[in-house]
Write a protein that holds these residues in place. Structure first.
Motif, PDB file in Angstrom:
ATOM      1  N   GLY A 113      10.870   4.029   6.945  1.00  0.00           N
ATOM      2  CA  GLY A 113      10.119   2.813   7.228  1.00  0.00           C
ATOM      3  C   GLY A 113      10.965   1.567   7.382  1.00  0.00           C
ATOM      4  N   ASN A 114      12.246   1.753   7.666  1.00  0.00           N
ATOM      5  CA  ASN A 114      13.133   0.598   7.839  1.00  0.00           C
ATOM      6  C   ASN A 114      13.142   0.185   9.309  1.00  0.00           C
ATOM      7  OD1 ASN A 114      14.206   0.667   5.012  1.00  0.00           O
ATOM      8  ND2 ASN A 114      14.911   2.685   5.701  1.00  0.00           N
ATOM      9  N   ASP A 115      11.993  -0.319   9.760  1.00  0.00           N
ATOM     10  CA  ASP A 115      11.813  -0.680  11.162  1.00  0.00           C
ATOM     11  C   ASP A 115      10.911  -1.909  11.245  1.00  0.00           C
ATOM     12  OD1 ASP A 115       8.895   0.230  11.386  1.00  0.00           O
ATOM     13  OD2 ASP A 115       9.880   2.084  10.753  1.00  0.00           O
ATOM     14  N   MET A 116      10.842  -2.494  12.427  1.00  0.00           N
ATOM     15  CA  MET A 116      10.148  -3.761  12.585  1.00  0.00           C
ATOM     16  C   MET A 116       8.641  -3.668  12.322  1.00  0.00           C
ATOM     17  SD  MET A 116      11.932  -6.467  13.100  1.00  0.00           S
ATOM     18  CE  MET A 116      13.711  -6.708  13.223  1.00  0.00           C
ATOM     19  N   ASP A 117       8.020  -2.558  12.678  1.00  0.00           N
ATOM     20  CA  ASP A 117       6.592  -2.429  12.412  1.00  0.00           C
ATOM     21  C   ASP A 117       6.312  -2.472  10.916  1.00  0.00           C
ATOM     22  OD1 ASP A 117       6.162  -2.246  15.109  1.00  0.00           O
ATOM     23  OD2 ASP A 117       5.607  -0.121  15.108  1.00  0.00           O
ATOM     24  N   LYS A 121       0.819  -1.211   0.000  1.00  0.00           N
ATOM     25  CA  LYS A 121       0.000   0.000   0.000  1.00  0.00           C
ATOM     26  C   LYS A 121       0.855   1.263   0.000  1.00  0.00           C
ATOM     27  CE  LYS A 121      -3.793  -2.279   2.473  1.00  0.00           C
ATOM     28  NZ  LYS A 121      -4.549  -2.358   3.748  1.00  0.00           N
ATOM     29  N   GLU A 122       2.090   1.147   0.491  1.00  0.00           N
ATOM     30  CA  GLU A 122       3.016   2.282   0.498  1.00  0.00           C
ATOM     31  C   GLU A 122       3.845   2.356  -0.771  1.00  0.00           C
ATOM     32  OE1 GLU A 122       5.303   1.789   4.099  1.00  0.00           O
ATOM     33  OE2 GLU A 122       3.936   3.114   5.197  1.00  0.00           O
ATOM     34  N   ASN A 123       3.470   1.528  -1.750  1.00  0.00           N
ATOM     35  CA  ASN A 123       4.153   1.476  -3.046  1.00  0.00           C
ATOM     36  C   ASN A 123       5.584   0.952  -2.937  1.00  0.00           C
ATOM     37  OD1 ASN A 123       3.726   1.803  -5.843  1.00  0.00           O
ATOM     38  ND2 ASN A 123       4.946   3.693  -5.866  1.00  0.00           N
TER      39      ASN A 123
END
Length: 274
Positions: A67-71, A7-9
């Protein structure tokens, strides 16, 4: 090439081998789905459908700045599994991928998951804190970050040549091919992404995620793991996951997917079939 767009492409590359009950594999840092190829080949050759993706910022997937994180890793995985509409899966996570599996279950539950496995995995928490005195000092991870900035190509030779596969131990017989494959996978990853991921795998606390595991879980770890020490990782996770089965490989290093692949292949196949 199979590509799924989130969804975030963010484009996620994934492999989908074989037919049968589904087994999903989540890779470690700074690697990609190729790091699981021995296990995927073995299970696919024994009647399973094996799926492994390159995490965002790694391998052949997109390299988003943020957005380079576990979530985000967990949510990307959830979207991929929803897209493929796979059910009753067995999911294995190696090292950082074990954190991805834990956070996936913590955020999305086990409606699609039948069994789980943590292999040389980072949970519950790698970094040393007052509440986690057995963890590694943050200076260790600062050193990795500094090495990445200074000369990441050299760092990605030094890690597999030394502690990752235990090649720095007396009597070890290093494989240049294994070292080169590790380097190649690392260099395929994004520079910013693999840098950010160090914080993600070392400072994320998975304690509450592990408490949400409600499926049969196997934890496999070498007791000579110099990357993710067994006491603060596997043995602690086994206390948090209800009825988890802990399997210790005596004298084994971190990279057991290669150094102990025959033993690991057999154990994962037996667990998937059980």
């Amino acid at each position: 090439m199979a590509i799924f767009t989130t969804k975030e492409n963010v484009e996620l590359y994934y492999k989908d081998w074989g037919k049968g009950p589904v087994v999903v594999f989540c890779h470690g840092w700074p690697l990609n789905a190729d790091s699981w190829e021995s296990q995927m080949y073995h299970l696919a050759d024994n009647g399973f459908r094996c799926i492994a993706h390159d995490r965002r910022g790694h391998g052949r997937s997109s390299q988003p700045w943020d957005g380079n994180d576990m979530d985000h890793y967990a949510d990307d995985l959830a979207q991929l599994l929803n897209h493929l509409d796979v059910k009753d899966i067995v999911i294995f996570g190696f090292s950082t991928g074990g954190g991805e599996v834990a956070r996936y279950i913590g955020r999305h539950g086990t409606k699609r998951v039948k069994k789980a496995g943590l292999i040389s995995a980072v949970p519950p928490l790698m970094v040393k804190t007052d509440a986690n005195p057995g963890g590694l000092p943050v200076s260790v991870f600062d050193g990795i970050r500094a090495g990445l900035i200074a000369n990441r190509s050299q760092l990605f030779l030094d890690i597999p040549s030394g502690p990752f596969f235990g090649y720095n131990r007396p009597g070890a017989k290093p494989s240049q091919g294994v070292i080169n494959a590790w380097w190649m996978q690392g260099m395929m990853g994004g520079h910013k992404n693999t840098h950010d991921s160090i914080k993600a795998f070392s400072e994320t606390d998975f304690t509450e995620d592990l408490k949400k595991f409600d499926v049969p879980t196997i934890i496999i770890h070498g007791d000579d793991d110099q990357i993710v020490p067994i006491d603060a990782a596997a043995r602690s996770s086994a206390k948090l996951i209800k009825d988890a089965k802990l399997v210790v490989y005596p004298g084994a290093p971190h990279g057991i997917t290669d150094t102990h692949k025959d033993q690991l292949n057999a154990d994962l196949l037996a667990f998937a079939k059980s």
